[in-house]
Design an enzyme around this catalytic site. Structure first.
Site, PDB file in Angstrom:
ATOM      1  N   HIS A   5      -3.018   7.308   2.669  1.00  0.00           N
ATOM      2  CA  HIS A   5      -3.496   6.014   2.165  1.00  0.00           C
ATOM      3  C   HIS A   5      -4.882   5.749   2.741  1.00  0.00           C
ATOM      4  CE1 HIS A   5      -3.913   1.928   1.107  1.00  0.00           C
ATOM      5  NE2 HIS A   5      -3.598   1.430   2.278  1.00  0.00           N
ATOM      6  N   ASN A  44      -9.914  -0.090   0.539  1.00  0.00           N
ATOM      7  CA  ASN A  44      -8.454  -0.001   0.464  1.00  0.00           C
ATOM      8  C   ASN A  44      -8.005  -0.593  -0.877  1.00  0.00           C
ATOM      9  OD1 ASN A  44      -5.710  -0.412   0.665  1.00  0.00           O
ATOM     10  ND2 ASN A  44      -5.768  -1.235   2.744  1.00  0.00           N
ATOM     11  N   CYS A  64       0.813  -1.223   0.000  1.00  0.00           N
ATOM     12  CA  CYS A  64       0.000   0.000   0.000  1.00  0.00           C
ATOM     13  C   CYS A  64       0.847   1.274   0.000  1.00  0.00           C
ATOM     14  CB  CYS A  64      -0.947   0.010   1.187  1.00  0.00           C
ATOM     15  SG  CYS A  64      -2.054  -1.402   1.203  1.00  0.00           S
TER      16      CYS A  64
HETATM   17  O1  UT7 Z   1      -3.326  -1.072   3.780  1.00  0.00           O
HETATM   18  C1  UT7 Z   1      -2.623  -1.227   4.963  1.00  0.00           C
HETATM   19  C2  UT7 Z   1      -3.079  -2.240   5.798  1.00  0.00           C
HETATM   20  N1  UT7 Z   1      -4.318  -2.341   6.449  1.00  0.00           N
HETATM   21  C3  UT7 Z   1      -4.733  -1.573   7.466  1.00  0.00           C
HETATM   22  O2  UT7 Z   1      -4.316  -0.451   7.664  1.00  0.00           O
HETATM   23  C4  UT7 Z   1      -5.748  -2.187   8.375  1.00  0.00           C
HETATM   24  C5  UT7 Z   1      -5.434  -1.901   9.810  1.00  0.00           C
HETATM   25  N2  UT7 Z   1      -6.398  -2.478  10.729  1.00  0.00           N
HETATM   26  C6  UT7 Z   1      -7.708  -2.106  10.751  1.00  0.00           C
HETATM   27  O3  UT7 Z   1      -8.138  -1.290   9.970  1.00  0.00           O
HETATM   28  C7  UT7 Z   1      -8.595  -2.700  11.830  1.00  0.00           C
HETATM   29  O4  UT7 Z   1      -7.801  -3.420  12.741  1.00  0.00           O
HETATM   30  C8  UT7 Z   1      -9.715  -3.615  11.278  1.00  0.00           C
HETATM   31  C9  UT7 Z   1     -10.755  -2.780  10.561  1.00  0.00           C
HETATM   32  C10 UT7 Z   1      -9.123  -4.645  10.347  1.00  0.00           C
HETATM   33  C11 UT7 Z   1     -10.406  -4.355  12.428  1.00  0.00           C
HETATM   34  O5  UT7 Z   1     -10.885  -3.447  13.393  1.00  0.00           O
HETATM   35  P1  UT7 Z   1     -10.630  -3.711  14.943  1.00  0.00           P
HETATM   36  O6  UT7 Z   1     -11.353  -2.668  15.661  1.00  0.00           O
HETATM   37  O7  UT7 Z   1      -9.145  -3.790  15.141  1.00  0.00           O
HETATM   38  O8  UT7 Z   1     -11.359  -5.087  15.186  1.00  0.00           O
HETATM   39  P2  UT7 Z   1     -10.747  -6.486  15.649  1.00  0.00           P
HETATM   40  O9  UT7 Z   1      -9.940  -7.095  14.574  1.00  0.00           O
HETATM   41  O10 UT7 Z   1     -10.124  -6.345  16.989  1.00  0.00           O
HETATM   42  O11 UT7 Z   1     -12.059  -7.291  15.830  1.00  0.00           O
HETATM   43  C12 UT7 Z   1     -13.030  -6.945  16.825  1.00  0.00           C
HETATM   44  C13 UT7 Z   1     -14.180  -7.941  16.739  1.00  0.00           C
HETATM   45  C14 UT7 Z   1     -13.705  -9.380  16.742  1.00  0.00           C
HETATM   46  O12 UT7 Z   1     -14.663 -10.130  17.469  1.00  0.00           O
HETATM   47  P3  UT7 Z   1     -14.345 -10.600  18.954  1.00  0.00           P
HETATM   48  O13 UT7 Z   1     -13.091 -11.417  18.850  1.00  0.00           O
HETATM   49  O14 UT7 Z   1     -14.168  -9.340  19.741  1.00  0.00           O
HETATM   50  O15 UT7 Z   1     -15.562 -11.387  19.319  1.00  0.00           O
HETATM   51  C15 UT7 Z   1     -13.768  -9.781  15.307  1.00  0.00           C
HETATM   52  O16 UT7 Z   1     -13.978 -11.164  15.103  1.00  0.00           O
HETATM   53  O17 UT7 Z   1     -14.853  -7.741  15.493  1.00  0.00           O
HETATM   54  C16 UT7 Z   1     -14.952  -8.996  14.813  1.00  0.00           C
HETATM   55  N3  UT7 Z   1     -14.917  -8.735  13.378  1.00  0.00           N
HETATM   56  C17 UT7 Z   1     -16.014  -8.481  12.670  1.00  0.00           C
HETATM   57  N4  UT7 Z   1     -17.307  -8.386  13.008  1.00  0.00           N
HETATM   58  C18 UT7 Z   1     -18.194  -8.103  12.046  1.00  0.00           C
HETATM   59  C19 UT7 Z   1     -13.837  -8.718  12.558  1.00  0.00           C
HETATM   60  N5  UT7 Z   1     -14.235  -8.446  11.300  1.00  0.00           N
HETATM   61  C20 UT7 Z   1     -15.581  -8.285  11.346  1.00  0.00           C
HETATM   62  C21 UT7 Z   1     -16.547  -7.998  10.373  1.00  0.00           C
HETATM   63  N6  UT7 Z   1     -17.837  -7.906  10.773  1.00  0.00           N
HETATM   64  N7  UT7 Z   1     -16.255  -7.787   9.085  1.00  0.00           N
END
Ligand code: UT7
Length: 311
Positions: free
Chosen positions: A238, A268, A113
């Site tokens: 980005h 993204n 990215c």
């Molecule tokens: O291009 C460069 C690279 N990419 C990035 O910059 C991405 C960087 N990271 C992020 O943007 C965020 O970490 C995400 C958007 C990917 C995730 O957000 P988060 O607030 O960090 O959520 P998390 O991964 O900690 O997940 C929280 C909860 C989890 O459930 P539990 O374990 O708390 O029960 C996940 O399983 O949200 C759940 N979850 C979802 N729920 C509904 C993860 N994906 C989803 C989804 N829909 N699509």
């Protein structure tokens, strides 16, 4: 020493739109979760036959048209991508052939990215050194071809697209003023796309890195150009997650009119995200003559990079 000036730009995204409502039918997710955690509402997705080089070609054609030059003007082609049609030939070589550009060098830049900023920094250095005067720089990716569409943690985040710029040597006081690039290979494990298989990501780790890298690269690149945040007219970060952008905006005290965001429409798009956003910022009249604009990216590698440009 000449500077690299952007004399034209263009972009291209596939027609097919996949909305959050479409994704609700594919994985256990909700529009509310995707919007509140990422800011993304829809993304563009290529069909099976359409490969990265085709998106790059269309964006490049649009950039050449906007620069009012034909392909013979170009002396070097750089393509930032990590989803090439094949490991070789490179997308840059396929693009050279599609454009009908003869006898000029063409190569891909792999920095995920952050790739467009790496390619832009390389183009700027080639121009400042006098090695080439006119360079086509493209950022193009089709990461949706490398997603596990059952993994809700990644499949809701990415989209496909391409953006391009034509850079020319200029002795005016505008163009790319400074570049700042970095890599943290030890964090590579947090975001991987294997040669065979799908993307895996430890979202929280990447998020922490992204906030730190974005902050650092903006400050360092401005410093290098002898500027400060007070001189900044527009930040084009980005487009990965609105929460990453909001964190940095808050830290810098930047009002929303000084930051460009379009991730709600495209998700993204990896190396394409910054040149697509740049094109939309230009069309929206958000960049005026004399403005200082910073393009700043971060991504797998882990990598980060920024360029500061005076228009
Ligand atoms: O291009 C460069 C690279 N990419 C990035 O910059 C991405 C960087 N990271 C992020 O943007 C965020 O970490 C995400 C958007 C990917 C995730 O957000 P988060 O607030 O960090 O959520 P998390 O991964 O900690 O997940 C929280 C909860 C989890 O459930 P539990 O374990 O708390 O029960 C996940 O399983 O949200 C759940 N979850 C979802 N729920 C509904 C993860 N994906 C989803 C989804 N829909 N699509």
């Amino acid at each position: 020493m000449p500077k690299a000036k952007i004399i034209g730009s263009g972009f291209y995204v596939p027609e097919k739109i996949v909305t959050n409502a479409d994704l609700e039918k594919m994985v256990e997710t909700t529009n509310e979760w995707i919007v509140s955690r990422s800011g993304i509402r829809e993304r563009r997705v290529t069909d099976e036959k359409t490969l990265t080089s085709e998106l790059a070609f269309r964006a490049a054609q649009n950039a050449l048209k906007s620069a009012k030059v034909n392909v013979d003007y170009i002396e070097l082609i750089l393509v930032a991508t990590t989803s090439p049609d094949s490991l070789f030939p490179s997308v840059a070589c396929i693009l050279q052939d599609k454009l009908g550009a003869k006898d000029i060098p063409a190569f891909d830049v792999s920095a995920a990215c952050a790739g467009f900023n790496f390619a832009l920094a390389a183009a700027s250095a080639f121009i400042e050194s006098g090695q080439y005067n006119n360079i086509l720089v493209v950022g193009a990716d089709t990461l949706t071809k490398h997603l596990d569409w059952t993994d809700r943690g990644t499949c809701v985040l990415f989209g496909d697209g391409a953006g391009a710029m034509v850079l020319s040597a200029s002795n005016d006081n505008d163009g790319i003023l400074a570049s700042h690039l970095g890599a943290e290979g030890e964090g590579g494990k947090f975001l991987i796309m294997p040669t065979k298989g799908c993307i895996t990501m430890e979202g929280k780790e990447v998020f922490k890195f992204a906030v730190r890298a974005l902050e650092k690269s903006v400050i360092e690149v401005l410093n290098k150009a002898g500027l400060t945040l007070n001189d900044l007219d527009l930040l084009i970060p980005h487009q990965a997650n609105i929460r990453i952008i909001d964190h940095v905006a808050k830290k810098f005290g930047l009002p929303s009119e000084k930051i460009f965001v379009n991730l709600d429409k495209y998700g993204n798009t990896s190396a394409a995200s910054i040149p697509i956003a740049f094109n939309e910022a230009m069309s929206a009249g958000r960049i005026k003559k004399g403005d200082v604009v910073v393009l700043a990216g971060f991504g797998a590698g882990l990598t980060y990079g920024a360029n500061v440009i005076r228009f």
